[in-house]
Design an enzyme around this catalytic site. Structure first.
Site, PDB file in Angstrom:
ATOM      1  CB  SER A  25      -0.909   0.017   1.238  1.00 55.83           C
ATOM      2  OG  SER A  25      -0.145   0.268   2.412  1.00 55.83           O
ATOM      3  CG  ASP A  26       0.262   4.518  -2.614  1.00 60.31           C
ATOM      4  OD1 ASP A  26      -0.858   4.778  -2.116  1.00 60.31           O
ATOM      5  OD2 ASP A  26       0.471   4.567  -3.839  1.00 60.31           O
ATOM      6  CD  GLN A  27       1.713  10.230   0.944  1.00 61.17           C
ATOM      7  OE1 GLN A  27       2.614  10.165   1.770  1.00 61.17           O
ATOM      8  NE2 GLN A  27       1.349  11.380   0.409  1.00 61.17           N
ATOM      9  CG  MET A  28      -3.736   8.314  -3.276  1.00 64.94           C
ATOM     10  SD  MET A  28      -3.616   8.252  -5.102  1.00 64.94           S
ATOM     11  CE  MET A  28      -2.246   9.367  -5.441  1.00 64.94           C
ATOM     12  N   GLY A  29      -3.572   5.102   0.185  1.00 64.97           N
ATOM     13  CA  GLY A  29      -4.437   4.074   0.749  1.00 64.97           C
ATOM     14  C   GLY A  29      -4.705   2.921  -0.204  1.00 64.97           C
TER      15      GLY A  29
END
Lengths: 133, 133, 133, 133
Positions: free
Chosen positions: A14-18
């Site tokens: 996952s990344d910080q965009m969810g």
């Protein structure tokens, strides 16, 4: 010829965009390719490499239709699109295994290399097994 | 309480030494933790996060005993070592699933955070389920 | 002997908690180690490997004190802690380069392997350069 | 408008073929994009996201011409190819910074999303800055 595998999305993906970071889909494609090669040739790509045959990605194209998220079950459907003497092309359809929603479609072209990393004709035996589609 | 999962090593996880890059073992630990939490609590860590409970890794210790390689089947055995009001500790034993060879042993400590990322006491219900070991 | 490097956090390194995924700090440690070895030995670790000397991580310990986020400038301070005939230990301090806030402290132990992956005494020349601290 | 950055290849980015794993090139593209956006808009993409503007990769195409290896210096040249009201297209040329050899060329299309992840017209101000090429 087609192979389907399921995987559960890792937190690390996952990344910080969810959602899953876009480059990770190419890793899932490679997992699908590994299993399709095992299914079609009766040998593993790992053994092919040990025998001095390598397939290197020379082109990758991917379109993103939806988002995978941490802990989702994802399905990767891998199809051999074309087998030639020096290259092989795979198509991928990545979907959410629970909802069926399309997440991404991709195509990769791989070229055959010999043990020292130079372009080479694929061994006959391998080529015959991949061509028998 | 213990959970065991199996995974097949991805090509992406290998490095030029021909073995799995060492940091990837922490990703496998996280996969084991995800499944043990699901098994012990009846809910998923994904749902816990959506409900405003996060567990952040505050410490990781890992010893490498052997090497995993591309296409190996690997087993991750995750055990809850200690559950406290503000932290929870997991132990991991990573082995080659075919040979049984020990690859790595690890411990991680996770601290409980609230929805805004501040240290917080774990919700009673979660704590009770984790403590019931 | 100490080396400091700065890096900018990549989007790919973030996770859905909005911070850098914990395993990525070990990658940053490896970057620091690469540069400290270059500085101390006048050769690169890449060249060492080509000459048949490998250093494999046998142990990693890391404590997380704060969070790095996408686009942050991060500083990695790497110190050689101990050089022995068959192993070398590095310490790391990872801070936010703008605020100075401590993010993580880590230690890794690496063991010397020969070209075929077996434990081996480090070459005298390398050992002397690392020991001259 | 064009931006060039240099990076040193990390050990973690190599795979057992001894070269950089192909998916990592997309991470380097993202690094180039981050810097070109900073240069063109005077703000960071990190700040854009905090303000509720997200750019999500909807398509990626990449061709590999050569191989990057651990410790190589790599140059990423990022160019804005097209800016529209709802999408923006970037081109990338990745070369070996020491030899000038072409390693990969890529194109990504990004779509504009609002704070809740829905497709949205890009804010006028951002659009004007990106269009001024």
């Amino acid at each position: 010829m087609t192979h389907e595998l399921e995987l559960r999305v890792r937190y690390a993906e996952s990344d910080q965009m969810g959602v899953v970071y876009h480059a990770n889909y190419l890793v899932w494609c490679e997992m699908g390719r590994t299993e399709l090669i095992r299914q079609m040739t009766g040998t593993s790509y790992a053994d092919l490499e040990r025998a001095g045959v390598a397939l290197a990605v020379s082109e990758a194209n991917i379109r993103y239709h939806g988002s995978a998220r941490y802990d989702d079950l994802v399905r990767v459907r891998t199809t051999l699109a074309e087998a030639r003497s020096r290259s092989v092309t795979f198509d991928y359809l990545i979907t959410n295994a629970s909802t069926g929603a399309r997440l991404a479609s991709a195509r990769t072209v791989l070229v055959s290399l010999d043990g020292s990393g130079r372009p080479a004709v694929m061994p006959d035996d391998l080529r015959r097994k991949l061509a028998a589609t």
